[in-house]
Structure formats: C-alpha cells, structure tokens
Scaffold this motif. Structure first.
Motif, PDB file in Angstrom:
ATOM      1  N   HIS A   6      31.854 -10.018  83.611  1.00 24.64           N
ATOM      2  CA  HIS A   6      30.529 -10.243  83.041  1.00 24.64           C
ATOM      3  C   HIS A   6      30.274 -11.744  82.860  1.00 24.64           C
ATOM      4  O   HIS A   6      29.193 -12.243  83.178  1.00 24.64           O
ATOM      5  N   ALA A   9      29.696 -13.356  86.212  1.00 33.17           N
ATOM      6  CA  ALA A   9      28.341 -13.059  86.692  1.00 33.17           C
ATOM      7  C   ALA A   9      27.318 -13.965  86.010  1.00 33.17           C
ATOM      8  O   ALA A   9      26.418 -14.503  86.664  1.00 33.17           O
ATOM      9  N   LEU A  13      24.935 -16.883  87.840  1.00 31.29           N
ATOM     10  CA  LEU A  13      23.473 -16.950  87.696  1.00 31.29           C
ATOM     11  C   LEU A  13      23.013 -18.319  87.209  1.00 31.29           C
ATOM     12  O   LEU A  13      21.901 -18.739  87.523  1.00 31.29           O
ATOM     13  N   PRO A  21      20.879  -9.082  91.734  1.00 33.18           N
ATOM     14  CA  PRO A  21      22.043  -8.453  91.090  1.00 33.18           C
ATOM     15  C   PRO A  21      23.129  -8.017  92.083  1.00 33.18           C
ATOM     16  O   PRO A  21      24.321  -8.166  91.803  1.00 33.18           O
ATOM     17  N   THR A  22      22.717  -7.518  93.244  1.00 29.48           N
ATOM     18  CA  THR A  22      23.732  -7.102  94.228  1.00 29.48           C
ATOM     19  C   THR A  22      24.506  -8.302  94.768  1.00 29.48           C
ATOM     20  O   THR A  22      25.702  -8.212  95.015  1.00 29.48           O
TER      21      THR A  22
END
Length: 112
Positions: A6, A9, A13, A21-22
């Motif tokens: 998490h 990710a 970003l 998201p993919t």
C-alpha cells in the motif's frame, strides 16, 4: 520503516500521479519482484531507480505484446489457410513474448 504494498502504491502515485490503478498494481508487483528487500524502497533514490526500471520494462513488454498481437490479428484475418514460414515465425515470436511477460511478472526463467 517497513515498506508495505500500500505504501509503495502511494509513493508510485506521488512519482507519477497520472497512473491508472491497474498500472500502479503492475508496477508495484514488478518492483517488488525485482528487489531483494522491500525496505530499501524507503530510500527515494532507490525507489526512483526501481520505478524507472520497472516502467521501462513494462513499456517495452507492452510494446512487444501489442506488435505481436497485431501480427497475430493479421494472420487470423486471413481465414483458415496453411501457415507460411513467415506466419510460423510470428507464432513463435508470440510465444516468446508471452513467456517474457510471464518472466517479467514472476522474475522466474520461462521455458520458451
């Protein structure tokens, strides 16, 4: 600090806010399979290097996959015929590209 998927990710970003998201999920998987210790990704320089490497590999694999898909589509549009030697090479390249994609995501050698 322990790097979670998490957290990775979220950091991806911040590096590239336009990611879908993919794409975040793909890049996270690619990065995590390429590093021996996920905690090294807490270093911004190492994260940036890993992100650039994974992005490049993903883009190259996507380009190869797209090119081979186009070639396969043209073969299929010809209808049922005997395969020419060139068409067989296209099929072999398709198998090789698919094996490279599998290797990219698993970081394990493929059989093709």
């Amino acid at each position: 600090m322990h790097m979670t998927c998490h957290e990775l990710a979220k950091r991806l970003l911040t590096l590239q806010p336009s990611l879908l998201p993919t794409d975040v999920a793909r890049l996270s998987l690619l990065i995590l399979t390429q590093v021996s210790d996920a905690d090294q990704l807490t270093d911004p320089a190492q994260l940036t290097t890993a992100w650039k490497n994974a992005s490049f590999r993903l883009e190259a694999a996507s380009d190869q996959h797209s090119a081979v898909a186009d070639e396969l589509e043209s073969i299929c549009s010809d209808g049922p015929t005997e395969f020419s030697p060139d068409q067989l090479w296209v099929l072999l390249r398709a198998v090789k590209v698919q094996s490279q994609l599998l290797e990219l995501y698993t970081d394990q050698p493929s059989l093709a």
